[in-house]
Design a protein around this motif. Structure first.
Motif, PDB file in Angstrom:
ATOM      1  N   HIS A 125       1.764  -2.759  -3.747  1.00 41.61           N
ATOM      2  CA  HIS A 125       2.567  -1.551  -3.577  1.00 41.61           C
ATOM      3  C   HIS A 125       2.469  -0.637  -4.791  1.00 41.61           C
ATOM      4  N   GLN A 126       2.198  -1.230  -5.968  1.00 38.69           N
ATOM      5  CA  GLN A 126       2.086  -0.408  -7.171  1.00 38.69           C
ATOM      6  C   GLN A 126       0.914   0.559  -7.098  1.00 38.69           C
ATOM      7  N   VAL A 127      -0.104   0.211  -6.308  1.00 43.25           N
ATOM      8  CA  VAL A 127      -1.257   1.113  -6.170  1.00 43.25           C
ATOM      9  C   VAL A 127      -0.835   2.420  -5.519  1.00 43.25           C
ATOM     10  N   PHE A 128      -0.023   2.329  -4.474  1.00 40.15           N
ATOM     11  CA  PHE A 128       0.461   3.544  -3.827  1.00 40.15           C
ATOM     12  C   PHE A 128       1.399   4.325  -4.740  1.00 40.15           C
ATOM     13  N   GLU A 129       2.222   3.614  -5.509  1.00 40.35           N
ATOM     14  CA  GLU A 129       3.123   4.307  -6.428  1.00 40.35           C
ATOM     15  C   GLU A 129       2.346   5.054  -7.507  1.00 40.35           C
ATOM     16  N   ALA A 130       1.301   4.410  -8.034  1.00 41.14           N
ATOM     17  CA  ALA A 130       0.482   5.078  -9.048  1.00 41.14           C
ATOM     18  C   ALA A 130      -0.235   6.287  -8.471  1.00 41.14           C
ATOM     19  N   ALA A 131      -0.733   6.154  -7.241  1.00 39.24           N
ATOM     20  CA  ALA A 131      -1.402   7.283  -6.607  1.00 39.24           C
ATOM     21  C   ALA A 131      -0.430   8.431  -6.366  1.00 39.24           C
ATOM     22  N   ALA A 132       0.807   8.115  -5.979  1.00 39.96           N
ATOM     23  CA  ALA A 132       1.800   9.165  -5.763  1.00 39.96           C
ATOM     24  C   ALA A 132       2.156   9.859  -7.071  1.00 39.96           C
ATOM     25  N   LEU A 133       2.256   9.104  -8.172  1.00 42.36           N
ATOM     26  CA  LEU A 133       2.550   9.713  -9.469  1.00 42.36           C
ATOM     27  C   LEU A 133       1.422  10.617  -9.935  1.00 42.36           C
ATOM     28  N   ASP A 134       0.191  10.269  -9.586  1.00 43.90           N
ATOM     29  CA  ASP A 134      -0.962  11.098  -9.962  1.00 43.90           C
ATOM     30  C   ASP A 134      -1.138  12.300  -9.050  1.00 43.90           C
ATOM     31  N   GLY A 135      -0.295  12.432  -8.052  1.00 44.55           N
ATOM     32  CA  GLY A 135      -0.380  13.581  -7.155  1.00 44.55           C
ATOM     33  C   GLY A 135      -1.445  13.462  -6.082  1.00 44.55           C
ATOM     34  N   VAL A 136      -1.858  12.225  -5.769  1.00 46.18           N
ATOM     35  CA  VAL A 136      -2.875  12.027  -4.732  1.00 46.18           C
ATOM     36  C   VAL A 136      -2.238  12.242  -3.363  1.00 46.18           C
ATOM     37  N   THR A 137      -2.869  13.025  -2.543  1.00 47.14           N
ATOM     38  CA  THR A 137      -2.331  13.311  -1.213  1.00 47.14           C
ATOM     39  C   THR A 137      -2.437  12.075  -0.320  1.00 47.14           C
ATOM     40  N   TRP A 138      -1.669  12.097   0.788  1.00 43.06           N
ATOM     41  CA  TRP A 138      -1.668  10.957   1.694  1.00 43.06           C
ATOM     42  C   TRP A 138      -3.030  10.778   2.364  1.00 43.06           C
ATOM     43  N   GLY A 139      -3.685  11.893   2.697  1.00 39.64           N
ATOM     44  CA  GLY A 139      -5.011  11.785   3.282  1.00 39.64           C
ATOM     45  C   GLY A 139      -6.010  11.162   2.330  1.00 39.64           C
TER      46      GLY A 139
END
Length: 318
Positions: free
Chosen positions: A209-223
């Motif tokens: 789950h931390q991978v998604f959290e890190a991606a969200a913090l970096d501003g990575v879009t859902w797509g």
């Protein structure tokens, strides 16, 4: 006698009198695994798989029919004649095309449904357990019950035709004629998409789950998360789901048999259906056994290809 000599002698005596070191017990890996525990599984495999397979191959080499079934061990030996008849004088290739087309279309159309359902229920929300349970309902219902329910729904003038007429589609023949093939595809998709959903969800559970959290913090879009995180991690389970689904669809006999009955339209006569007709309708058991053996050989091809691909992937990782 010096004190040093007395000390050395006493130490030597203690060393001599001390018991020898105890040998360590060998671990299970060193002793060897208890292979005798495999005997029940081997016996079950022999009785359920190997013996029927040998009998089917032997029956395919005999002129076994309703007249020779009572003394089938003494039936005339015809070698490969049944195989020649299957290939040249029956609807084998038509049934093969129906089986492959039906299996591939049902699998391809089930993939987006199963993947979408797995992604939706991956994250925690209130009532997720209930939603996951409801998604599994079509998969746990027996095929006989599924086919009976859909046969009732798709009767001329029934619920299905009424629903389609509401959207401007007027057609009553869904259990016969050219629409029978698509009826088989629709019912198979409804009953089998939860299998894709289960294996995709299992692949999603391996992603931290931390991978998604890190991606969200970096501003990575859902797509972008789907393309870079989700899809690469569910590739293996999804490939396995596709291979197993295709083989399961091709081997599905209960659904077309109960849904259409006998005689069934030619465009829904799959390989198991053809084997049943040859064996238990026209009572040519040798011909039916030859059809079953040929079907087994053809079904083994995609499985061997998949196992070969998995072995190559493991070799690259190593």
């Amino acid at each position: 006698m010096s004190q040093a000599t007395i000390t050395s002698r006493s130490s030597v005596q203690r060393t001599t009198d001390s018991p020898p070191p105890r040998k360590r017990r060998r671990t299970v890996a060193k002793r060897g695994r208890p292979l005798w525990m495999l005997i029940p599984g081997a016996v079950l495999l022999t009785v359920i798989v190997l013996i029927p397979l040998v009998m089917a191959i032997w029956m395919s080499l005999l002129d076994l029919s309703q007249y020779t079934i009572r003394q089938w061990l003494g039936a005339p030996f015809v070698a490969l004649e049944n195989y020649v008849v299957v290939v040249t004088q029956t609807q084998f290739f038509q049934s093969l095309a129906v089986s492959i087309g039906f299996a591939v279309i049902a699998t391809v159309l089930s993939i987006p449904i199963g993947v979408a359902a797995a992604i939706v229920t991956h994250n925690a929300f209130r009532g997720r357990a209930v939603v996951r349970s409801l998604f599994l309902v079509p998969y746990v219902i027996p095929s006989f019950v599924v086919a009976t329910i859909w046969r009732t729904i798709m009767q001329p003038g029934g619920v299905w035709t009424g629903l389609l007429s509401f959207f401007g589609i007027h057609s009553n023949l869904w259990l016969n004629g050219p629409n029978a093939f698509w009826t088989l595809v629709i019912v198979e998709i409804w009953a089998s998409w939860p299998f894709i959903y289960l294996l995709t969800l299992a692949g999603l559970q391996t992603i931290e789950h931390q991978v998604f959290e890190a991606a969200a913090l970096d501003g990575v879009t859902w797509g972008r998360q789907l393309r870079s995180i989700v899809f690469p991690n569910i590739g293996g389970p999804l490939a396995l789901a596709c291979v197993v689904s295709v083989l399961s669809h091709i081997n599905n006999f209960t659904l077309p048999y109960v849904l259409f009955g006998i005689p069934a339209p030619n465009n829904v006569q799959t390989l198991p259906f053809l084997t049943y007709i040859q064996s238990f309708t026209i009572f040519r058991f040798g011909l039916g056994a030859a059809t079953a053996v040929l079907s087994l050989v053809l079904l083994a091809i995609p499985l061997i290809v998949y196992l070969r691909m998995m072995r190559l992937d493991v070799g690259k990782e190593a």
